[in-house]
Design a protein around this motif. Structure first.
Motif, short mmCIF file in Angstrom:
data_model
loop_
_atom_site.label_atom_id
_atom_site.label_comp_id
_atom_site.label_asym_id
_atom_site.label_seq_id
_atom_site.Cartn_x
_atom_site.Cartn_y
_atom_site.Cartn_z
N LEU A 81 0.79 -1.22 0.00
CA LEU A 81 0.00 0.00 0.00
C LEU A 81 0.83 1.28 0.00
N PRO A 82 1.78 1.47 0.92
CA PRO A 82 2.55 2.72 0.90
C PRO A 82 3.28 2.93 -0.42
N MET A 83 3.86 1.86 -0.94
CA MET A 83 4.58 1.97 -2.21
C MET A 83 3.64 2.34 -3.35
N PRO A 162 -7.79 7.89 7.59
CA PRO A 162 -7.74 6.47 7.24
C PRO A 162 -7.63 6.20 5.74
N GLY A 163 -7.19 4.97 5.44
CA GLY A 163 -6.97 4.56 4.07
C GLY A 163 -8.14 4.69 3.12
N PRO A 164 -9.38 4.44 3.57
CA PRO A 164 -10.51 4.54 2.63
C PRO A 164 -10.66 5.89 1.97
N PHE A 165 -10.21 6.97 2.63
CA PHE A 165 -10.33 8.30 2.02
C PHE A 165 -9.38 9.28 2.73
N ARG A 184 4.47 -1.89 7.30
CA ARG A 184 3.54 -2.91 6.79
C ARG A 184 2.11 -2.65 7.21
N PHE A 185 1.93 -1.82 8.22
CA PHE A 185 0.59 -1.41 8.63
C PHE A 185 0.70 -0.06 9.34
N ALA A 186 -0.45 0.60 9.54
CA ALA A 186 -0.53 1.91 10.19
C ALA A 186 0.21 3.00 9.42
N GLU A 187 0.37 2.81 8.12
CA GLU A 187 1.04 3.84 7.33
C GLU A 187 0.20 5.11 7.24
N ASP A 188 -1.13 4.96 7.36
CA ASP A 188 -1.99 6.13 7.31
C ASP A 188 -1.86 6.98 8.57
N GLN A 189 -1.77 6.33 9.73
CA GLN A 189 -1.58 7.07 10.98
C GLN A 189 -0.21 7.75 10.99
N ASN A 190 0.79 7.05 10.47
CA ASN A 190 2.14 7.60 10.41
C ASN A 190 2.18 8.86 9.53
#
Length: 225
Positions: A81-83, A162-165, A184-190
């Motif tokens: 996802l981040p990539m 969050p990722g959805p929007f 690998r996770f929580a990239e949106d919070q970061n």
């Protein structure tokens, strides 16, 4: 004819919004999202689908919308996802980057209301309220908790879009280097926290502008999700 002219104008000029959609085997859900983008009242946008080596017909589905909206498909050799989001951002031409999950659906006035909000508030980082894809009691409760989670993040200075929007001004996104691809996770919070630390606060558009999928909650259970 009006839609055709809008598409040509977006190809020739700089779109206001670049809608970036990471995908992996999303042939079932992607058509719903893309059709909702076709139906937007705000037409100054482009769509970038960043596919992570899907094994189904996701790419073909995206390409089938080429005559309806300005859309490009970028093929990656793996999914992350981040990539994928960063790759889409690098290819984007818009002033704003709007990251949408492939199983979300935008309400027809979504981009128009977003545009009005950011102009009035002079915001650079925005997420709106969403609602679940089924009108069930437990899902309504999940939506309430979801929106309270957004509000609580602001209250406790731990913002999360969050990722959805997630919508962010391109200049702000570039300034902090985009998503952290090592996560690998929580990239949106970061991303949200780094934007906040940089001086770009999260603004919540307190209006339901999109529908988010409950499929992971249904598959894994609400508490685990």
């Amino acid at each position: 004819m009006k839609i055709g002219r809008a598409i040509m104008q977006n190809y020739m000029g700089v779109p206001r919004y670049s809608v970036i959609i990471p995908t992996l085997n999303e042939e079932k859900f992607l058509p719903n999202l893309l059709q909702s983008i076709v139906d937007q009242t705000e037409k100054s946008f482009e769509v970038i689908v960043v596919d992570g080596a899907s094994r189904d017909k996701t790419v073909m589905v995206a390409q089938s919308y080429e005559k309806k909206i300005p859309i490009r498909v970028i093929a990656c050799d793996h999914a992350r996802l981040p990539m994928q989001r960063n790759r889409g951002a690098r290819e984007a031409r818009g002033e704003w980057l709007v990251f949408i999950d492939a199983d979300s659906v935008l309400l027809p006035y979504c981009l128009a209301r977003l545009d009005e909000f950011v102009r009035k508030r002079d915001a650079a980082f925005v997420t709106p309220w969403g609602k679940p894809d089924r009108d069930l009691t437990q899902h309504a409760l999940s939506a309430l908790l979801y929106n309270m989670f957004l509000e609580g993040g602001l209250l406790f200075k731990r913002p999360i879009s969050p990722g959805p929007f997630t919508a962010v001004a391109r200049s702000a996104f570039d300034a902090i280097g985009g998503y952290d691809e090592s996560l690998r996770f929580a990239e949106d919070q970061n991303l949200s926290q780094r934007l906040s630390d940089y001086g770009v606060p999260l603004s919540i558009l307190r209006e339901t502008l999109y529908v988010w999928s409950m499929r992971r909650f249904r598959a894994q259970g609400i508490l685990k999700s």
